[in-house]
Design a protein around this motif. Sequence first.
Motif, short mmCIF file in Angstrom:
data_model
loop_
_atom_site.label_atom_id
_atom_site.label_comp_id
_atom_site.label_asym_id
_atom_site.label_seq_id
_atom_site.Cartn_x
_atom_site.Cartn_y
_atom_site.Cartn_z
N VAL A 184 6.56 -6.62 -5.92
CA VAL A 184 5.29 -6.40 -5.23
C VAL A 184 5.36 -7.10 -3.88
CG1 VAL A 184 2.84 -6.95 -5.27
CG2 VAL A 184 3.93 -6.09 -7.32
N THR A 185 4.89 -6.42 -2.83
CA THR A 185 4.88 -6.97 -1.48
C THR A 185 3.52 -6.74 -0.84
OG1 THR A 185 7.23 -6.47 -1.17
CG2 THR A 185 5.96 -6.87 0.81
N LEU A 186 2.86 -7.81 -0.38
CA LEU A 186 1.61 -7.66 0.35
C LEU A 186 1.89 -7.02 1.71
CD1 LEU A 186 -0.40 -10.95 -0.25
CD2 LEU A 186 -1.13 -8.64 -0.82
N SER A 187 1.09 -6.02 2.06
CA SER A 187 1.31 -5.29 3.30
C SER A 187 0.64 -5.99 4.47
CB SER A 187 0.74 -3.86 3.17
OG SER A 187 0.86 -3.17 4.39
N VAL A 188 1.36 -6.10 5.59
CA VAL A 188 0.80 -6.73 6.80
C VAL A 188 -0.01 -5.74 7.62
CG1 VAL A 188 2.63 -8.43 6.95
CG2 VAL A 188 2.87 -6.25 8.17
N GLY A 189 -0.03 -4.47 7.21
CA GLY A 189 -0.77 -3.45 7.94
C GLY A 189 -1.46 -2.49 7.00
N HIS A 190 -1.75 -1.30 7.51
CA HIS A 190 -2.52 -0.35 6.72
C HIS A 190 -1.85 1.01 6.56
CE1 HIS A 190 -5.96 -2.96 6.44
NE2 HIS A 190 -6.08 -3.04 7.75
N ASP A 191 -0.55 1.14 6.89
CA ASP A 191 0.04 2.46 6.76
C ASP A 191 1.48 2.36 6.27
OD1 ASP A 191 1.80 2.06 9.08
OD2 ASP A 191 -0.02 2.31 10.28
N GLU A 192 2.11 3.51 6.10
CA GLU A 192 3.43 3.61 5.49
C GLU A 192 4.52 2.96 6.32
OE1 GLU A 192 4.10 4.98 2.51
OE2 GLU A 192 2.06 5.66 2.09
N ASP A 193 4.28 2.72 7.61
CA ASP A 193 5.31 2.17 8.49
C ASP A 193 5.41 0.65 8.40
OD1 ASP A 193 5.87 4.73 9.42
OD2 ASP A 193 4.32 4.59 10.97
N ASP A 194 4.54 0.01 7.61
CA ASP A 194 4.47 -1.45 7.60
C ASP A 194 5.32 -2.10 6.51
OD1 ASP A 194 2.57 -1.71 9.73
OD2 ASP A 194 1.05 -0.98 8.35
N TYR A 195 6.04 -1.32 5.73
CA TYR A 195 6.76 -1.90 4.60
C TYR A 195 7.85 -2.87 5.05
CZ TYR A 195 9.73 -2.33 0.49
OH TYR A 195 10.48 -2.82 -0.54
N GLU A 196 8.71 -2.47 5.97
CA GLU A 196 9.81 -3.33 6.42
C GLU A 196 9.28 -4.61 7.06
OE1 GLU A 196 12.95 -2.92 5.82
OE2 GLU A 196 12.71 -0.96 4.86
N ALA A 197 8.19 -4.50 7.81
CA ALA A 197 7.62 -5.69 8.45
C ALA A 197 7.03 -6.65 7.42
CB ALA A 197 6.54 -5.27 9.45
N SER A 198 6.62 -6.14 6.27
CA SER A 198 5.98 -6.97 5.25
C SER A 198 6.98 -7.74 4.39
CB SER A 198 5.12 -6.09 4.33
OG SER A 198 4.16 -5.37 5.07
N LEU A 199 8.20 -7.26 4.28
CA LEU A 199 9.17 -7.81 3.33
C LEU A 199 9.42 -9.31 3.44
CD1 LEU A 199 11.84 -4.95 3.16
CD2 LEU A 199 10.37 -5.75 1.31
N PRO A 200 9.53 -9.90 4.64
CA PRO A 200 9.89 -11.33 4.70
C PRO A 200 8.83 -12.27 4.14
CG PRO A 200 10.24 -10.24 6.83
CD PRO A 200 9.44 -9.30 5.98
#
Length: 395
Positions: free
Chosen positions: A131-147
């Motif tokens: 599970v990863t908390l999203s830093v944004g609101h759309d599908e493009d935010d997954y990689e940015a959320s990972l760290p």
Amino acid sequence: MIRLLLLFRVADAVRNATVRWPLSAHTGTHHIQLWVGQPPVLQTLILDTGSRLSAWVCEPCPHCGQHQSARYYDPLQSSTSSVTLKVHGFSDNNTTTCQFPVSVREQSQCLLQQHYTEGSRWSAYEVTDLVTLSVGHDEDDYEASLPYSTVAFTFGCQTKLTGLFTKQLADGILGLEYSEFSFLSTLRDHGILSLNEAETSPDAFSLCLTPTGGWMALSGALLEKHQTPMLHATLNRQTTKGMYSVIVQAIWVGTLCLTCDETTDEFIQAFATGRGTILDSGTTDTFLPQALADAFQEAWEEQTGRQFTERTGSYTEREWKRLPVLTLVFEPGHVNITIPPEHYMERKAGGTNIWSNRIYVDEPEGAVLGINAMMGHDILFDWKRGTIGIAPAQC
């Protein structure tokens, strides 16, 4: 000078959060988004400080209604999922004990249910996945959320919903009550939230809510949003198991105090019965003790010239300006939450002068301070230290 020095020290004791996530709001409920599984599926969840379990709709769930996500999470389609007990289609190397104390082991699954005060409920089985908390609101935010926050987390895979859960925007709920199996405890156990506990507990979090969204922050407060230094109320951890219950010392309706003389001790006691007075981000409105009803009505009429009603009513501009600010004072006596009319009154759609009062004086035990009481404040929930930090804030 002594008072200013005290406030300075209190402010110094609060750590500024370095990890924060944007929130969205819909029909009075605040949501956070997270990614589940591999390939990742984006889920929208209610933030609920009034419950401890986390769960969301899973495939298949034919009677679960329509929600935010384009598709539901399916543990069979995730390469990183595992079910707590063996279920058809999963390998034999799954774990064999239930993770949640409230789960019931039944044949091939660990089953759990949750019931809510307003009547909704859900049924689920335990699943563990990334599970990863999203830093944004759309599908493009997954990689940015990972760290920031990717962990293996055990949650409820919902298979049945009733009541409001079938109609809501959110796909599920993220329980934020303090417990050893909450998402925040999982982040702490993985070292993501580790820091000096002399400042803030690792699994503390703050919520700064607005009518359209706001922020959630971890291991500290949103200091740059504070209008005055954060002060700390005492949590009553004796009567609640993980719920954020504050100790009310006074309530004011405008300039009138309902609890400031010797004959009103019963009102203070009413705030402390049952679960006490809880801060509940999963509840839209605020519910005060029924024992205050007559005194509240009298104070309201004196302040406004109108009878208090929980129903829809029409207010002129002059009447609107005379509506009182509600103030609740918490132990140790210098900490309070103020609820202005723009937070507890809801305007009817269409820009009319018709408003609905979202304060209710009918709670049989204790009180529930919902989202409309929390808005306009940054609130730091720190169960380990036994405090609730409160600061007026531009969220």
